[in-house]
Design an enzyme around this catalytic site. Structure first.
Site, short mmCIF file in Angstrom:
data_model
loop_
_atom_site.label_atom_id
_atom_site.label_comp_id
_atom_site.label_asym_id
_atom_site.label_seq_id
_atom_site.Cartn_x
_atom_site.Cartn_y
_atom_site.Cartn_z
N SER A 39 2.11 -8.18 9.03
CA SER A 39 3.35 -7.44 9.30
C SER A 39 4.52 -8.35 9.00
O SER A 39 4.50 -9.54 9.33
CB SER A 39 3.39 -7.00 10.77
N GLY A 97 0.79 -1.22 0.00
CA GLY A 97 0.00 0.00 0.00
C GLY A 97 0.82 1.27 0.00
O GLY A 97 0.26 2.37 -0.08
N LYS A 147 19.97 6.56 1.47
CA LYS A 147 20.31 6.89 2.86
C LYS A 147 21.04 5.75 3.57
O LYS A 147 21.53 5.92 4.69
CB LYS A 147 19.04 7.27 3.61
N ARG A 176 16.76 18.52 10.34
CA ARG A 176 16.02 17.69 11.29
C ARG A 176 16.94 16.57 11.80
O ARG A 176 18.00 16.33 11.22
CB ARG A 176 14.79 17.10 10.59
N ASN A 224 15.24 9.82 -3.57
CA ASN A 224 13.86 10.25 -3.33
C ASN A 224 13.01 10.04 -4.58
O ASN A 224 13.46 10.28 -5.70
CB ASN A 224 13.82 11.73 -2.95
N LEU A 275 9.45 11.16 -6.49
CA LEU A 275 8.57 12.31 -6.51
C LEU A 275 7.14 11.90 -6.23
O LEU A 275 6.62 10.97 -6.81
CB LEU A 275 8.65 12.99 -7.88
N GLY A 276 6.49 12.62 -5.31
CA GLY A 276 5.09 12.37 -5.04
C GLY A 276 4.83 11.34 -3.96
O GLY A 276 3.68 11.05 -3.65
#
Length: 640
Positions: free
Chosen positions: A352, A299, A420, A557, A458, A460-461
């Site tokens: 899970s 999902g 990352k 952050r 990353n 997009l969206g």
């Protein structure tokens, strides 16, 4: 009746406002005269002769009524929108007129003019005037509203003159949202000519035209424009401070003519400075077609796109594994609607990846052949604030499903990783690198299941992406929050990333870490400024204190890096796909890794010692270099 009158509406509405008021004034003068004559006919029950005194009574009505009507604003009101307030105002004005008119008629006693007309005539006048206004409202109100909206529509220029652009111009003719005032086109032969009365301009004149004609939008109607040229066009538009709307690709428009509803806001993928590469069909199909395929995290942003593209490749079964009931329902419903004609079994499974018993049941029941493992906690600050849960899900969840993949005979296991994971400064990146290491160790220790990892930046969206966040902040009037003026990130569209993931999985022989070519890194500050420009707004800063949108620097952050990398080691190898490279990454032997993972699992199960957790992660992932202090919410409330 209204249809018969409608053909005369436009000429009336096109008249100047002064002319319209004069017409209303003349009409009311006629009503004053006519109602005096009609009241005398009603009084005598026969046609009456117009004597000098009777004519004087008519003139007196006009002389008294018209100044009162002018004074009370009769002819400033837009009567096609008259309502109860306007009718009340009319009644008050006519009541004042009735007092004066009836008094003069009664006192003067004009021969041949009965005093009772001082009572009857104001009533007739009120009925006639109010009826005329209501008739105008009925006759002109709806049409006038539409015409008024059309007159006040924002102006737009259409970029392109092809079939798509012409259809868009036709659609805008009847639209109330915006009006096309011309075309922009690169072809010099067309400059100065027109299409259906709309002039064609050279793009270099955009800024001048936008200012002089108060243009609000440029509509990109060139679906086949190259990415390079589109970037040049967008750069030109951004300097003109007009908002940009674009049409979908020709493939999306193939079902019918262009409609105004096809226009959409410019997506940031429209700004990527490279052409997409068509996927290689044999690589796309080799691990999916006619196979039982599992997608974990089905999902999520990547997981859901994996499901869509897998359905195009016709697996024998698709198992959707998702912990979030809402997310699972959404993607399952979408697939049911779009692919209901294929009759392919799509099985939604709430589970899970941390639940070993549940995953065992699933794998033993359907015996999948290919697994795409996209289930992960991915938001850097959230995982930094909840590091133990990030490790449980991203590390031990991956270990669970990988172990069960081997036991149940899965042929191919593809891990969705991240940039990352390279020299991580945060717990999310470290957890993903550790997940990679687990699969690398499994690949070295057995040959039953082909394990591979695909690393990219990353998309997009996706949820948490800066692009939808910036767009919402622009809509709200700002400010746009940027963590650091020098921050850069790699970006890729979700569909392209997923296509490359599927193709990279097909290239695997076991244990590879594939890295996707993300293009050039994008400076987040430049991205924010460009999004403001292409929204037709201006940046508010020291040089432009009256600008529209301010950019606020909020600071890095927890765990956030200024720059992301895609490779740890050196000497990456090319593959047969130009956008996929193979990294040379070191890993730990399986037995040593298991021993250290046991210590890590004991820490998670027995204590909440985040300091020790960091130490254990650093022993497992030597490149891990945490930034800043511990920010785990629970640990901060009750530090050990």
């Amino acid at each position: 009746m209204q249809k018969i009158f409608s053909q005369y509406i436009s000429p009336l509405l096109d008249m100047p406002r002064v002319t319209k008021r004069l017409v209303a004034l003349v009409f009311d003068i006629a009503l004053c005269i006519g109602t005096v004559w009609l009241s005398m006919i009603l009084r005598y029950s026969e046609l009456v002769e117009l004597t000098p005194y009777r004519i004087l009574a008519m003139i007196l009505s006009v002389v008294i009524a018209i100044p009162i009507f002018i004074r009370t604003g009769f002819y400033r009101a837009v009567f096609r929108y008259s309502g109860l307030n306007a009718l009340t105002s009319m009644a008050n004005s006519v009541f004042l007129y009735a007092l004066i008119y009836s008094f003069i008629i009664a006192v003067a006693g004009f021969p041949g003019v009965p005093r009772t007309i001082g009572f009857f005539q104001p009533i007739l006048l009120l009925v006639c005037i109010s009826s005329s206004r209501l008739l105008v409202r009925y006759w002109l109100g709806e049409d006038y509203g539409l015409i008024l909206k059309r007159m006040n529509r924002p102006k737009a220029l259409i970029y392109g003159t092809g079939k798509t652009a012409r259809e868009l111009a036709e659609a805008l003719e009847s639209s109330l949202d915006m009006q096309a005032i011309g075309f922009l086109d690169d072809d010099e032969k067309l400059h100065g000519s027109n299409i259906n009365g709309l002039p064609i301009y050279k793009p270099a004149l955009l800024k001048k035209i936008a200012t002089s004609e108060e243009v609000s939008y440029v509509l990109l109607a060139t679906p086949n424009l190259s990415r390079e040229r589109r970037n040049q066009v967008l750069f030109l538009i951004s300097d003109s401070h007009v908002a940009v709307r674009t049409l979908p690709s020709m493939g999306d428009l193939i079902q019918g003519k262009v409609s105004i509803t096809d226009l959409r806001e410019l997506e940031i993928e429209d700004l990527l400075g490279r052409e997409p590469i068509a996927p290689q069909a044999e690589l796309m199909a080799s691990k999916i077609t006619d196979k039982v395929v599992v997608v974990t995290g089905a999902g999520g942003s990547i997981g859901s796109e994996l499901c869509r593209q897998i359905m195009f490749l016709q697996p024998s079964k698709l198992l959707l594994i998702e912990h979030s009931e809402a997310a699972l329902y959404t993607i399952h419903q979408e697939i049911e609607v779009k692919w209901n004609s294929q009759q392919l079994p799509v099985i939604p499974l709430i589970a899970s990846v941390q639940d070993k018993k549940r995953i065992t049941e699933i794998f033993n029941t359907w015996r999948p052949q290919t697994v795409y493992h996209a289930a992960a906690y991915k938001h850097v600050p959230l995982v930094e604030h909840n590091p133990a849960e990030g490790i449980r899900n991203n590390v031990f969840g991956t270990m669970n499903i990988a172990t069960l993949a081997i036991e149940s005979g899965v042929q191919d296991f593809i891990l969705i990783s991240t940039d990352k994971a390279v020299r991580p400064t945060n717990m999310m990146g470290a957890s993903k690198r550790l997940a990679e290491m687990i699969l690398q160790a499994y690949a070295q220790n057995q040959s039953k299941t082909i394990f591979t990892m695909v690393r990219f930046g990353n998309v997009l969206g996706s949820s948490g992406s800066v692009v939808p966040k910036f767009r919402e902040q622009i809509r709200a009037g700002g400010p746009i929050s940027v963590t650091h003026p020098e921050m850069t990130r790699y970006f890729m569209t979700i569909p392209e990333a997923v296509q490359l993931v599927i193709q990279a999985g097909a290239l695997a022989s076991g244990g590879e870490v594939f890295v996707l070519d993300m293009g050039e890194p994008v400076k987040i500050m430049d991205l924010a400024k460009r999004m403001v420009d292409l929204s037709g707004l201006t940046i508010k800063d020291d040089s432009q204190p009256n600008g529209d949108i301010e950019i606020e620097i909020t600071g890095l952050r927890p765990g956030e890096k200024l720059y992301e990398e895609l490779l740890i080691g050196d000497n990456p190898e090319k593959t047969i796909h130009p956008r996929i490279i193979k990294a040379s990454e070191k890993c730990m032997a399986l037995e040593s890794l298991r021993l250290k993972l046991n210590h890590l699992e004991n820490n998670l199960n027995q204590t909440n010692d985040i300091q020790e957790l960091r130490t254990l992660i650093a022993q497992l992932v030597p490149e891990y270099s945490p930034m800043g202090e511990i920010v785990d919410w629970v640990y901060l409330q009750d530090p050990i």
